[in-house]
Design a protein around this motif. Structure first.
Motif, short mmCIF file in Angstrom:
data_model
loop_
_atom_site.label_atom_id
_atom_site.label_comp_id
_atom_site.label_asym_id
_atom_site.label_seq_id
_atom_site.Cartn_x
_atom_site.Cartn_y
_atom_site.Cartn_z
N VAL A 77 0.94 -0.99 0.08
CA VAL A 77 0.24 0.13 0.17
C VAL A 77 0.78 1.28 -0.04
O VAL A 77 1.88 1.23 0.61
CB VAL A 77 -0.90 -0.11 1.07
N ARG A 83 -2.61 2.14 7.10
CA ARG A 83 -3.15 2.19 8.36
C ARG A 83 -4.57 2.54 8.41
O ARG A 83 -5.13 3.47 9.17
CB ARG A 83 -2.52 2.75 9.63
N GLY A 85 -6.85 0.16 6.67
CA GLY A 85 -7.52 -1.05 6.24
C GLY A 85 -7.39 -1.18 4.89
O GLY A 85 -8.22 -2.14 4.42
C1 LIG Z 1 2.20 -4.08 5.00
C2 LIG Z 1 1.31 -2.96 4.33
C3 LIG Z 1 0.78 -3.67 2.88
C4 LIG Z 1 0.20 -2.82 5.17
O1 LIG Z 1 -1.16 -1.88 4.40
P1 LIG Z 1 -2.03 -1.12 5.16
O2 LIG Z 1 -3.07 -0.72 4.12
O3 LIG Z 1 -1.56 -0.09 6.00
O4 LIG Z 1 -2.69 -2.30 6.17
P2 LIG Z 1 -3.93 -2.13 7.10
O5 LIG Z 1 -4.30 -0.70 7.43
O6 LIG Z 1 -5.00 -3.13 6.36
O7 LIG Z 1 -3.49 -2.56 8.26
C5 LIG Z 1 -1.97 -2.44 8.86
C6 LIG Z 1 -2.58 -1.93 10.24
O8 LIG Z 1 -3.04 -0.87 10.70
C7 LIG Z 1 -4.37 -1.34 11.36
N1 LIG Z 1 -5.55 -0.41 10.87
C8 LIG Z 1 -6.30 -0.87 10.08
N2 LIG Z 1 -7.28 0.11 9.97
C9 LIG Z 1 -6.91 1.12 10.77
C10 LIG Z 1 -7.60 2.33 11.00
N3 LIG Z 1 -8.45 2.81 10.29
N4 LIG Z 1 -6.95 3.10 12.06
C11 LIG Z 1 -5.74 2.68 12.73
N5 LIG Z 1 -5.31 1.60 12.44
C12 LIG Z 1 -5.75 0.82 11.56
C13 LIG Z 1 -4.65 -2.73 11.34
O9 LIG Z 1 -5.00 -3.28 12.56
C14 LIG Z 1 -3.16 -3.26 10.83
O10 LIG Z 1 -2.61 -3.53 12.28
P3 LIG Z 1 -1.19 -4.75 12.51
O11 LIG Z 1 -0.18 -3.99 11.55
O12 LIG Z 1 -1.11 -4.79 13.82
O13 LIG Z 1 -1.84 -5.73 11.94
C15 LIG Z 1 1.96 -1.61 4.09
O14 LIG Z 1 2.44 -1.23 5.30
C16 LIG Z 1 3.11 -1.89 3.09
O15 LIG Z 1 3.06 -1.64 1.97
N6 LIG Z 1 4.29 -2.12 3.57
C17 LIG Z 1 5.54 -2.19 2.64
C18 LIG Z 1 5.53 -3.56 1.81
C19 LIG Z 1 5.49 -4.74 2.70
O16 LIG Z 1 6.01 -4.90 3.89
N7 LIG Z 1 4.39 -5.71 2.40
C20 LIG Z 1 4.23 -6.68 3.19
C21 LIG Z 1 4.97 -8.03 2.53
S1 LIG Z 1 4.68 -8.56 1.08
#
Ligand SMILES: CC(C)(COP(=O)(O)OP(=O)(O)OC[C@H]1O[C@@H](n2cnc3c(N)ncnc32)[C@H](O)[C@@H]1OP(=O)(O)O)[C@@H](O)C(=O)NCCC(=O)NCCS
Length: 162
Positions: A77, A83, A85
């Motif tokens: 993302v 963060r 979802g």
């Molecule tokens: C890992 C990655 C894909 C997560 O994307 P994201 O859209 O932020 O993920 P989400 O929002 O669904 O969830 C991330 C966290 O935010 C939390 N979250 C979700 N919605 C939220 C909200 N409205 N407010 C606060 N926190 C929230 C989730 O519970 C989750 O917590 P966790 O890390 O303890 O599981 C992103 O950080 C990224 O692209 N990182 C670099 C690439 C990578 O490492 N990819 C994964 C390995 S393939």
């Protein structure tokens, strides 16, 4: 604006490459997606559209073994959209499509955050893999057809070569 998850289109490919190249330390994951598509191993490829922009992407590819299983990787993302979802929505939509397409289960290599989708390291424990251990997990989509609990767990060639 509302979040919308849809399958990738050919016109999205440059944006998807750029998204992964920015999200990971190197271009390896971005190039990996191109190779998985080229090899015919990319099965489910979804983009998240937020504010009219591609904010995230997830890929599910066919495992070489066991048969009938997909591997979830990579997911990314854009930093400005994290963060909220978006990864969660991409993964849930991908899993729903995998189930609708009758795949038996999905492997992932990752941390505890994948357990909320139902991924379970105990179910992967019998499989042989260079990644064996607490980070290799399986989510059964068709429990009645998940009669394979051991043997090699081999990702698509491009992923295995990473
Ligand atoms: C890992 C990655 C894909 C997560 O994307 P994201 O859209 O932020 O993920 P989400 O929002 O669904 O969830 C991330 C966290 O935010 C939390 N979250 C979700 N919605 C939220 C909200 N409205 N407010 C606060 N926190 C929230 C989730 O519970 C989750 O917590 P966790 O890390 O303890 O599981 C992103 O950080 C990224 O692209 N990182 C670099 C690439 C990578 O490492 N990819 C994964 C390995 S393939």
């Amino acid at each position: 604006m509302k979040l919308h998850v849809r399958p990738e289109r050919a016109a999205d490919r440059d944006s998807i490459w750029k998204l992964h190249a920015e999200a990971f330390p190197t271009c390896a994951e971005a190039d990996l997606i191109d190779r998985l598509r080229h090899d015919g191993d990319a099965v489910i490829s979804l983009v998240a559209i937020f504010d009219g922009n591609i904010a995230g992407h997830v890929l599910f590819s066919k495992m070489r073994s066991p048969g009938g299983f997909l591997g979830l990787a990579p997911v990314a993302v854009r930093a400005a959209y994290r963060r909220q979802g978006i990864a969660d929505a991409l993964i849930r939509e991908g899993l729903a499509r995998a189930k609708a397409q009758d795949w038996v289960g999905v492997f992932v290599l990752g941390g505890d955050s994948y357990k909320r989708f139902g991924f379970d390291p105990a179910l992967a424990a019998g499989f042989r893999s260079p990644y064996s251990g607490p980070h290799l997990m399986v989510l059964p989509l068709r429990r009645e057809r998940m009669n394979t609990r051991s043997g090699p767990a081999e990702y698509a060639r491009a992923l295995a070569d990473l």
